[in-house]
Structure formats: structure tokens, C-alpha cells
Design a protein around this motif. Structure first.
Motif, PDB file in Angstrom:
ATOM      1  N   THR A  32       3.598   1.522   1.486  1.00 27.67           N
ATOM      2  CA  THR A  32       4.268   1.561   2.790  1.00 27.67           C
ATOM      3  C   THR A  32       4.644   0.122   3.121  1.00 27.67           C
ATOM      4  OG1 THR A  32       3.948   1.896   5.175  1.00 27.67           O
ATOM      5  CG2 THR A  32       1.981   1.549   3.887  1.00 27.67           C
ATOM      6  N   TYR A  68      -0.871  11.447   1.993  1.00 27.83           N
ATOM      7  CA  TYR A  68      -0.247  10.178   2.381  1.00 27.83           C
ATOM      8  C   TYR A  68      -0.820   9.684   3.707  1.00 27.83           C
ATOM      9  CZ  TYR A  68       3.424   6.618   2.919  1.00 27.83           C
ATOM     10  OH  TYR A  68       4.110   5.432   3.059  1.00 27.83           O
ATOM     11  N   GLN A 106       0.840  -1.208   0.000  1.00 25.26           N
ATOM     12  CA  GLN A 106       0.000   0.000   0.000  1.00 25.26           C
ATOM     13  C   GLN A 106       0.871   1.252   0.000  1.00 25.26           C
ATOM     14  OE1 GLN A 106      -3.313  -0.428  -0.042  1.00 25.26           O
ATOM     15  NE2 GLN A 106      -3.910  -2.095   1.330  1.00 25.26           N
ATOM     16  N   HIS A 115      -4.175   8.251   3.179  1.00 24.56           N
ATOM     17  CA  HIS A 115      -4.064   6.909   2.585  1.00 24.56           C
ATOM     18  C   HIS A 115      -3.673   5.868   3.636  1.00 24.56           C
ATOM     19  CE1 HIS A 115      -2.969   3.716  -0.164  1.00 24.56           C
ATOM     20  NE2 HIS A 115      -1.727   3.726   0.277  1.00 24.56           N
ATOM     21  N   PRO A 164      -0.007   0.366   9.882  1.00 27.36           N
ATOM     22  CA  PRO A 164       0.587   0.775  11.163  1.00 27.36           C
ATOM     23  C   PRO A 164       1.412   2.060  11.070  1.00 27.36           C
ATOM     24  CG  PRO A 164       1.347  -1.438  10.479  1.00 27.36           C
ATOM     25  CD  PRO A 164       0.280  -1.026   9.543  1.00 27.36           C
ATOM     26  N   GLU A 178       2.207  -5.450  20.707  1.00 28.24           N
ATOM     27  CA  GLU A 178       2.398  -4.004  20.559  1.00 28.24           C
ATOM     28  C   GLU A 178       2.965  -3.700  19.170  1.00 28.24           C
ATOM     29  OE1 GLU A 178       1.964  -1.236  22.228  1.00 28.24           O
ATOM     30  OE2 GLU A 178       1.051  -2.055  24.046  1.00 28.24           O
ATOM     31  N   PRO A 179       2.451  -2.663  18.521  1.00 24.40           N
ATOM     32  CA  PRO A 179       2.957  -2.341  17.179  1.00 24.40           C
ATOM     33  C   PRO A 179       4.468  -2.103  17.145  1.00 24.40           C
ATOM     34  CG  PRO A 179       1.304  -0.716  17.934  1.00 24.40           C
ATOM     35  CD  PRO A 179       1.312  -1.827  18.926  1.00 24.40           C
ATOM     36  N   LEU A 180       5.026  -1.603  18.232  1.00 20.95           N
ATOM     37  CA  LEU A 180       6.473  -1.399  18.233  1.00 20.95           C
ATOM     38  C   LEU A 180       7.214  -2.728  18.047  1.00 20.95           C
ATOM     39  CD1 LEU A 180       8.772   0.647  18.499  1.00 20.95           C
ATOM     40  CD2 LEU A 180       8.715   0.294  20.977  1.00 20.95           C
ATOM     41  N   LYS A 190       5.057  -2.632   5.731  1.00 21.98           N
ATOM     42  CA  LYS A 190       4.359  -2.804   7.007  1.00 21.98           C
ATOM     43  C   LYS A 190       5.174  -2.331   8.212  1.00 21.98           C
ATOM     44  CE  LYS A 190       0.352  -4.860   6.040  1.00 21.98           C
ATOM     45  NZ  LYS A 190      -0.214  -3.705   5.355  1.00 21.98           N
ATOM     46  N   ALA A 191       4.688  -1.273   8.850  1.00 22.75           N
ATOM     47  CA  ALA A 191       5.240  -0.782  10.118  1.00 22.75           C
ATOM     48  C   ALA A 191       6.688  -0.302  10.003  1.00 22.75           C
ATOM     49  CB  ALA A 191       5.114  -1.846  11.221  1.00 22.75           C
ATOM     50  N   GLN A 192       7.107   0.066   8.798  1.00 22.47           N
ATOM     51  CA  GLN A 192       8.487   0.542   8.639  1.00 22.47           C
ATOM     52  C   GLN A 192       8.516   1.989   8.173  1.00 22.47           C
ATOM     53  OE1 GLN A 192      11.071  -1.566   9.540  1.00 22.47           O
ATOM     54  NE2 GLN A 192       9.295  -2.776  10.177  1.00 22.47           N
ATOM     55  N   LEU A 193       9.397   2.760   8.773  1.00 25.96           N
ATOM     56  CA  LEU A 193       9.635   4.123   8.306  1.00 25.96           C
ATOM     57  C   LEU A 193      10.526   4.075   7.064  1.00 25.96           C
ATOM     58  CD1 LEU A 193      10.451   5.761  11.750  1.00 25.96           C
ATOM     59  CD2 LEU A 193       8.582   6.476  10.242  1.00 25.96           C
ATOM     60  N   PRO A 194      10.238   4.918   6.072  1.00 25.14           N
ATOM     61  CA  PRO A 194      11.108   4.940   4.892  1.00 25.14           C
ATOM     62  C   PRO A 194      12.575   5.184   5.258  1.00 25.14           C
ATOM     63  CG  PRO A 194       9.135   6.247   4.501  1.00 25.14           C
ATOM     64  CD  PRO A 194       9.086   5.816   5.941  1.00 25.14           C
ATOM     65  N   TRP A 222       6.225  -5.306  16.146  1.00 25.91           N
ATOM     66  CA  TRP A 222       6.250  -5.638  14.714  1.00 25.91           C
ATOM     67  C   TRP A 222       7.275  -4.768  14.011  1.00 25.91           C
ATOM     68  CZ3 TRP A 222       0.369  -4.280  14.166  1.00 25.91           C
ATOM     69  CH2 TRP A 222      -0.364  -5.028  15.115  1.00 25.91           C
ATOM     70  N   GLN A 223       7.294  -3.508  14.416  1.00 24.01           N
ATOM     71  CA  GLN A 223       8.201  -2.573  13.760  1.00 24.01           C
ATOM     72  C   GLN A 223       9.657  -3.013  13.936  1.00 24.01           C
ATOM     73  OE1 GLN A 223       7.544   1.499  14.944  1.00 24.01           O
ATOM     74  NE2 GLN A 223       9.319   2.258  13.801  1.00 24.01           N
ATOM     75  N   LEU A 224      10.040  -3.303  15.174  1.00 24.58           N
ATOM     76  CA  LEU A 224      11.441  -3.633  15.437  1.00 24.58           C
ATOM     77  C   LEU A 224      11.826  -4.987  14.853  1.00 24.58           C
ATOM     78  CD1 LEU A 224      11.714  -2.344  19.136  1.00 24.58           C
ATOM     79  CD2 LEU A 224      12.523  -1.204  17.059  1.00 24.58           C
TER      80      LEU A 224
END
Ligand SMILES: [Zn+2]
Ligand SMILES: [Zn+2]
Lengths: 571, 571
Positions: A44, B319, A42, B322, B329, A328-330, A46-50, A332-334
Motif C-alpha cells: 500500500t 488485505y 507494505q 494486513h 493509514p 489529520e490523516p486526510l 502510504k495513505a493512498q487509494l489505489p 497526509w493523504q491529500l
């Protein structure tokens, strides 16, 4: 061949292997191969910052045309100047064509020469995905590399279906290239042909007549055995030109990727690193780590002491264990950050070894570690395989129970009751009654007959509903029957969702109806004109007004009712 | 008073207001007030990286003792050296005592002088949360500021209950202080007393006898009107010593916080900024923005042009729109990051204005903007208020919706349907039918009559079940009737649990039967010999064998059934 838009330069070939290292230049960046592309369906990952993706070494992200066509839609990309500024991604982007997604929708699309017709999950619109629409959408998205629209079939398809698919893919490839017009974006063709070497060859030769900037190997990682995949990959990669990148679509685990590099592939994408992260699985230099295991609860060690990702630099296994256990979403992120870093680090090591011509040695070492379970904390009891597209073992108040030596069960946690997960019409008590109801009055055709409306008040894992459908299918194969409209009314679809996400344990769910009805609220048989199934979700009092009626049969009522009842007539 | 462990220094008082600015020193950092503390229930603020919290100006995070006691458990904190290294948080931490959570559990705890007994949601253990256990846990967690275990009651409690609660809170405060032993951690007392000024005074005076390092105002933001909250806050803050920090627990929106600063409060915590972020609500310098609105779909503007958070620096509204629409997340992360930054920026501006003695001016300006809806894209139709600070507004797939001027509603989230929450026998369609069924055959006494068995297949929030009970009660007050055994069969009691935990909105639930049947599975009328109600929970197919039968009536069947049906006889 025509010059590549990607300025592909082969830098090294490994001795004793087909592995190779190269660079190419997209509209945005210079790319070093072999490489792994994280999936940003989408726009993005999943749960990652660019910025974190960029730091970990992501060079190209894969975005899904099918999803982005539906939401936010090509107009948004046009307005925002494409996907790069939209998601603030400084690297390159490859878009798939939407073919794979369309052909994965079990009953909700129809295929014709022009394209594939499907219904939008966003607003219910019917959309014709043609090669032209796919390429127009990819041009609006502004990816660096576009993929042709292809016709995907199961890798286990028979030869006739496989040939038909590759032939239409070839015709669509021509149309895709034409649709690109003067766009500077690159385009890859997709080699199909299932598991038939001669079809792969036919497909590759056809596509190589066309001025593609690279070639993908499609139709793998969709159900075939590992050995079949590797053989087909090897055969196909060997057919492709030396001076173009080769991309194996949708593959795979780190081990799969290593094996495919060895067989001559340059590019990979897969959702595995972020998908398994959510469930607490990490790839590490010491084998696969399940961070949910209690053995990590008190561990102050990093997830992978050999890893330089910021999750490993900063956090303990104890903290990651806690975050994943508490969902916790954190967490998944880490975990995702680590897994993506792991893939990229593997690719960097592979590339370096090719450049230094010691790939084979690395290949042998990595093969061992990449197929290892947790080396430091071995799991002693037998467990189901770790990598699977499954969701968790718990949804809502339902739990999947896998006891060794016993059939898988779905249990309602609060009551401890087992949910029925069979649809055997010979055991199903209502089969005979339904067969009677289905009989066509002697003077009527199926078109004239009143549809049989059945309410199913105990959806559960769709055992009764599928039994009813199977009875219909059997009866209708004997001769004309009344149309049947099954309506399931339920508050809670958790049991069915859980069963469907572990379908391999529940053979009766191979019938595609349950998948569709859960996703779309409605299923209509493609083969039997009169058969349909609707799922209404909500409190019974609130949804009953929407249910078609009157019902002649109700499934899921307790069997102890001994006399006819009515809710409207007084007693 | 004893010297504060926090070295509290009052720096300025605002003219024409009770607002004040101060600094204090915890075991980890120097803290500037007024300040807002993001909530990190599970030792993580929802979807936020610690470094991003630190950058945005978070000084203290609040962690929940109740949750951390159950998971990961105090032993993990002991092993890892406390919460700061565990979650890699360089700032300070305040832990609540668990009191609020325990007293919010509707039926699952019992209270005694020693403490509160409750059942662990992790492993079902029964746990006695005493002041000693709370403080021991907080010492293991290693927070900078610990809270005493208090007895929370609704702010609307009657005087007797409110006095009892503050008296036990006072005794528990003494025990909490004693339990601290030689720990250098600070401890705050909690002033209770509901909405009674004289009780607030009694509570404050009692606590001020004890060597606390700060004082909290408890028992607000739990259902009272805004004006009542503000009045009680003002009265209570004025009772507290000048030389200690004052903390208003669980409050609130940015506007609530501004109002409470004006009334003399220094510290705040609330889940609102991250909670509303998930649903796409942002606080901005131009009023409240609902990023899901289509008006933002094509917007290349930042969420808040006046904001310096990295979400606003980097991403467009298009963004974020979206990401929130696709429930990614990253959307929650970026929206939450902005909202937390917004709170901190507000607190920084408030503090600066107090130091420069222009708070009143800022107060008037901010009040306007903080209560504004989206100024740039006004919403024309009326909407429900965005903010609801209660944890308990959602159970399972059900949500309590409180719209001003409208009756409270329980909504099934997935379907959007409203669950019926009335039991008016004059409106209930089946009342007449039930009355007929209840008639005693002329030749029988109630003891001789066959009990009327009724199955209720749509428990919902027990509207039909209670209507049936009310009909029985009315009929039996006219003369002898048949015994009646109501049997509810359901998979999901969430709607009823939610309604019962907000009983004040649902008058029909004052009848005690629903409470009892939910807690014990069975209810028998104390006044009417023949009346009973059983609740069977589980998938219908699994629990039906336990249901007594045969049923003469079924409640909750769709009303469209037009002819008698049977599941056992063939048609
Ligand atoms: Zn790592
Ligand atoms: Zn911002």
C-alpha cells in the motif's frame, strides 16, 4: 543479448543529452518511460487509494520483498493470487529483493555466501535471506519485475569492500536467475561498485553476460554527495545496453530524477513524495511549499494552481494547512496525492519533450524551478534543508530546537529542561567508577567473571548509556574486562527516538547501539563479546521484575545521594 | 411554540414504539431522520474523504467548536466562507458548543456565571468560553445547527450539583439565543438533569419556553449504566415537543442508537465508527468483526458480504487484516468507511421500517445481530468490550481499560503492562522500612529532627507515593514522628493524570494529595505539620539538581537490588 521479456522499444533520444523515451510491456500493462514508481512498502502506498494512484498516472508501484516476506508472508500472496488482486492494483508492480533493507540493519544480520541471516521484527524468527528465498518470495508476490538479491554497501565503501560486494552480487545474480525457473516474471540485475568507475564497469560487464530484462544502478542515494551520485549514475548508465530499461534505485527528489534522466536513466522510485507529505512539504510549479507556514493559514488558493490533481482541484491551502497542523490523516493523504501527481506530471512533461526533441530546453527550465524554495512566499530566515529522512521536530513531550548558531537541543516541553545529548567519557562523572567495576579479578578470565549489571534509570537520549558503552570499549581495548550488561528501564523513549531521527545533529549517536536497542529492545556488540544493552520499556513497577540483577551500578540516580541506600534491607 | 427554522415534518410514528421518521431542511440540505452524524472534530472525519462520506449517505457532520475555536480559529472560517467550502462538504453541519470538552478538562478550567475559563492547548492563552463566544464561533464556522453552551456534569452527579448545572444551562440558553442575533442558523437547547427524572422535566420545561429549533438530551453516555441511560433517554424524549428534532448527544454503538430510536430519538453522533476502525473493529451484518484476528489472514471474503460500501466491494478481509496489522493509514480509512456506511445503512433500514410501520419487527431482529460478536468466527475466550465512547480513556502512552466484572486498570500501551493503582499500606513492602525511618530519635522533638527525604522514582499513578503518605499519617497518629518530605521525580505524569481524571474507579486517589501535587507541583498536609510532597517533572538528569537531598529512602527502585549501592563512592 537474449530477447527481453519486456519487449522494450526505444522511441526517441534527446539531442544533446542522454535522455531517452521508450515503452515496454509487463505482464499487466504497457509502460511509458521515463517514469517514477511510488513506493508501496507494505503493499500500500502510504495513505493512498489505489484508484487515486491510477488516476494520477502511476504505472508501476514498488513493493518491498523484505517487508512482505515477514508480513503478510508469501503464503498469503499465494492464496490471494498475488499482489495485484490483493491490493486491487490494476497497474504493474516491481519488487525489490530485500537486499537494501537487510544491509541497512546495522547490527542484526550476518552475511555469508549463502545469503544474509537476519531476525524477523514480526516474530523474532531467524531467517536466511538467500537469492533463492528472495526470488521465491517475489514469485509468490507475483510482481511484474523482480530484482536480484544484491549486496548493498555504503557508496563511500573502500575499494576492497566494494569489489567484494559486487563479486558476491554477481554470484547471487546467477543464482537469482536460476531460481526464477519457468516464471514469466521479468528480472533486473543490479550494478554495484560504489563510486569507482572501473568497479561499476566490472559489475556491469559481468551482469550483461546474463539474460536480464533490465538493469538497475544500485548503491547510490546512500550517503554520497550529489555530484558523486550524478557522475556515477552517468558513467554507469553509459555502460548499460541500449535495449533494456535502466533503473536508478531509491532516487530521489524531482531534481535528482531530472538530472538522472538527462544522464540516461528510465526508471525511478523514492519514498520522498509521501514521506515529505506527512510533514507538509509539497513540490509545486512555484517551488517547494511548506504548507505548515502561517502564510498559508488564510489562503484560498490551491496548493499548486498549475496542478490537476484532485487535492488541488478541490481544496484550499488554508484547509491543507489546517489538516497538516492538526496531524489529520486526510492531510497526509491529500498532500501525498498531490506530490505523487507532481512527480508523474513531471515525468509526462519530460517524456513529451524527449519525443518532441526539446528535452534540453525543458531540462534548463525545470532545473531552476525544481531547486527553488517557495517562490511566492519566500522564506527569509535560514532554515534546515527541507528534504531529509527526518521525522518531525516533536515526539511525545520532547522537542528538537534548532537555533541558528547554537548546537541542536532536545527539550522536555513540559518542564522546559534540556535533555543531555553528549557522551563524552572524559566529562562523564561515573567513568572512573565504571572502569573500576570492569576490572577483572586477578584469578578470573572474562568467561568466568560475573557480568557487571548496570541499571540505567534515566535513559533520556541515551547519553549515560552510550557513555557507559564507550567506557567499556575503551577499557576492553586495554585488556580483558568483565562482561557488562547494561539495562535501561524507562517509561518513555520519546527523547531517544527524537534524537535518533535527527542523528546528524547528535554525533554521539553515530554509535549504532542506540538505533538497535530502540528498534529491537536489545543490542549486542559485534566486536566485543561481553558487551550488551537491553531496553525495558514500561512503568518501573511493572518492568522491574524482568530486569536482570543484582545491579552493581545504577546510572541516572540523582547525585545528591550521600550514603549507601537499600530498598530491601531495613534501615 | 415559535415556528421551527428547520421546517420539521413528522412523517410517521411506529406502532408499539416511540420511533418516528421525519424530514427537516437545513440551510444546505434536506435531512431524513432518524440519522447518524459522523464526527469531524477538526473539520475532517478521521481519514475520510468528504466525497466518500457523501456517497455513503452522511447527511450532517458534527464539528467541535472547542477544537475549531483554538485551531484554525474563527477568523479562518470567516475568510473562507464557513466550514462547508473550507472542508468541501456539500451536506449539513452541526456544531457542538464546546461545553462537553471544557467540562471534561480535569483541572484546567474554572467555572463562573459568565462562562468557563480554560487554557488553550495550542498556544497557552487563557480563554473565557462564554455562551456569547461559543455562538459567535459557531456563527463564524457557519454550521447549519448550533448548540447552546451547556454545563456538563457527570450523569452520576448528586441532585444539588445536577440542579445547579441545569439552572446555569438554562440561563446560558437564554444568552445563547440572544447571541445568535439575525443569523439564519438553527439552534438546539440541551436538556440536562443527570439521572433525575424531575430535574430532566424541570430542564425540558424551561428550555421549551425558548424558541429552539430542536432539543438535545445532554449529560448521558458519560459513565452511567446502559439501563440508566436508556431510562433517562426515554423519560426525557417523552418530555420534548413532537414537532422538533430530538438529538441524543454522543451516543453510541449501533445497538445504543437502535434502542434510542425506539425511545423517540431522531439524531445521533458518535466517534465510535472511526475510532474502533483504527483498531480493526468492524460492525457487520454478521456481528462484530475483529479484522486483526488471524482467522482473517487468508480470507478472500469481503468484510461484510451484505454491505455495499466501496471497501466491501473492492477489498478482501486478508488485505484489510494486513493493512490494520501493519498500521497503514489506508486500513483506518477503509475500515472507517465501512463502519460509517454500516451506521447509515442501519439508519436507512430503521427509517424505512418506520415508514412501512414494521419497526418493531426490525428492532427485534437488529437487537440480536447488533449485540452479537463475530457469528462466523466466534471468539471462544472472553474479551473486553470493544466500544468505549469516552474521549478521555487515553492520555499519552496510557490507556484506561474497563472490563466488565473486573476492576478498572491503567495500562501502559507500548509495553502492555498494568500500572499499579492501589495504596494499601498493609500490602506495601516498604511500609515497615518507612515506619522505622520515621521514628523520632529519643532526644529530639519533631521540630529538631532532620526531615526524612524520600525520592520516588516511579510515580506511575502515585501508588507508592500515596502509600508512603498513608504510612506517615498512620504513624503520626500514634505519636510524634520525623517530618517527611516526599519528592517524586518523573518524566511522564500521564498515568497519574489518567487515573485522576477517572478517580471514581480508583479509591486510593480520593486522598487529595495527588490532585494537588499534579496541579501545583507541591502538596503540604493541612493536618500534619511535617508532611509534604513535591513533584519534579522532567528528564531525571535535568531535574535532579532541584531535588532536595540527601534521600534516605528511594521508592520505585527495582527490588532485585541485593546490596547497598552508591553512585558517588567508587566500588
Ligand atoms: Zn495537486
Ligand atoms: Zn462495507
Amino acid at each position: 543479448m537474449s530477447p527481453s521479456r519486456l519487449d522494450f522499444r526505444l522511441e526517441a533520444r534527446a539531442s544533446g543529452s542522454r535522455a531517452r523515451a521508450a515503452t515496454f510491456r509487463t505482464l499487466h500493462t504497457t509502460v511509458r518511460t521515463p517514469l517514477f514508481m511510488p513506493v508501496g512498502t507494505q503493499a500500500t502506498v502510504k495513505a493512498q487509494l489505489p484508484e487515486s494512484l491510477h488516476e494520477s498516472g502511476s504505472q508501476i508501484l514498488l513493493a518491498n520483498t523484505y517487508h512482505l516476506l515477514l508480513r503478510p508472508g508469501p503464503e498469503v500472496f499465494q492464496k490471494m493470487g498475488g499482489i495485484h488482486p490483493f491490493m486491487q492494483w490494476p497497474g504493474s508492480v516491481l519488487t525489490d529483493s530485500g537486499g537494501y533493507q537487510i544491509f541497512s540493519l546495522p547490527h542484526s544480520r550476518s552475511m555469508r555466501e549463502e545469503g544474509a541471516v537476519f531476525q524477523s521484527y514480526v516474530d523474532g524468527r531467524r531467517i536466511l535471506l538467500s537469492p533463492e528465498l528472495s526470488i521465491e518470495t517475489q514469485m509468490a508476490i507475483g510482481s511484474d519485475i523482480m530484482m536480484v538479491l544484491d549486496q548493498c554497501i555504503p557508496s563511500t565503501a573502500d575499494e576492497k569492500a566494494a569489489r567484494a560486494a559486487l563479486q558476491i552480487t554477481q554470484r547471487w545474480a546467477v543464482r537469482s536467475l536460476a531460481a526464477r525457473k519457468d516464471s514469466p516474471q521479468s528480472m533486473f540485475g543490479i550494478v554495484q561498485g560504489a563510486l569507482y568507475p572501473h568497479l561499476r564497469q566490472e559489475s556491469a560487464e559481468g551482469l550483461m553476460q546474463l539474460p536480464f530484462d533490465g538493469f538497475a544502478i544500485g548503491g547510490l542515494a546512500v550517503g554520497e554527495a550529489k555530484q558523486e551520485r550524478e557522475d556515477t549514475c552517468e558513467v554507469t548508465a553509459a555502460l548499460l545496453p541500449e535495449d533494456r530499461p535502466r533503473y536508478l534505485m531509491g532516487v530521489g527528489t524531482p531534481l535528482d530524477v531530472l538530472e538522472a534522466v538527462h544522464r540516461g536513466v528510465d526508471m525511478f522510485d523514492c519514498i520522498i513524495p509521501t514521506q515529505v507529505a506527512k510533514h507538509g512539504t509539497a513540490f509545486t510549479s512555484r517551488g517547494m511549499v511548506q504548507i505548515r507556514r502561517t502564510v498559508h493559514k488564510f489562503s484560498d488558493r490551491p496548493l499548486d494552481p498549475a496542478c490537476t490533481c484532485s487535492a488541488c482541484q478541490k481544496y484550499s491551502r488554508a484547509y491543507l494547512h489546517h489538516l497538516v497542523k492538526t496531524q489529520e490523516p486526510l492531510g497526509w493523504q491529500l498532500m501525498g496525492q498531490h506530490n505523487i501527481h507532481f512527480y508523474h506530471q513531471l515525468m509526462r512533461e519530460i517524456r513529451q519533450s524527449i519525443l518532441e526533441d526539446c528535452f534540453l530546453k525543458l531540462y534548463e527550465e525545470k532545473r531552476q524551478i525544481l531547486q527553488a524554495e517557495d517562490l511566492d512566499f519566500p522564506v527569509t530566515q535560514e532554515r534546515p534543508p527541507v528534504i531529509s529522512p527526518d521525522h518531525g521536530h516533536r515526539i511525545g513531550d520532547y522537542e528538537l530546537q534548532l537555533d541558528p548558531g547554537k548546537p541542536a537541543r532536545i527539550v522536555h516541553v513540559t518542564s522546559g529542561k534540556t535533555v543531555p545529548t553528549e557522551a563524552d567519557i572524559h566529562q562523564w562523572p561515573q567513568a572512573a567508577q565504571l572502569a573500576l567495576h570492569l576490572r577483572l579479578p586477578a584469578d578470573q578470565s572474562p568467561e568466568e567473571a560475573t557480568p557487571l549489571i548496570i541499571w540505567d534509570l534515566d535513559l533520556g537520549a541515551a547519553d549515560s548509556a552510550l557513555a557507559a558503552i564507550l567506557v567499556y570499549e575503551e577499557e576492553s581495548s586495554k585488556g580483558p574486562v568483565r562482561p557488562m550488561h547494561l539495562v535501561s528501564l524507562t517509561e518513555d523513549v520519546s527523547a531517544l527516538r527524537l534524537a535518533l531521527s535527527h542523528k546528524r545533529y547528535f554525533a554521539y549517536l553515530r554509535h549504532g547501539a542506540a538505533d538497535t536497542v530502540l528498534r529491537r529492545g536489545h543490542w549486542k556488540s559485534r566486536y566485543r563479546e561481553g558487551l550488551s544493552w537491553t531496553l525495558l520499556q514500561g512503568p518501573l513497577a511493572a518492568i522491574q521484575a524482568q530486569a536482570p540483577g543484582p545491579a552493581e551500578m545504577i546510572l541516572g540516580l540523582p547525585e545528591t545521594i550521600s550514603e549507601p541506600i537499600s530498598t530491601t534491607a531495613s534501615a
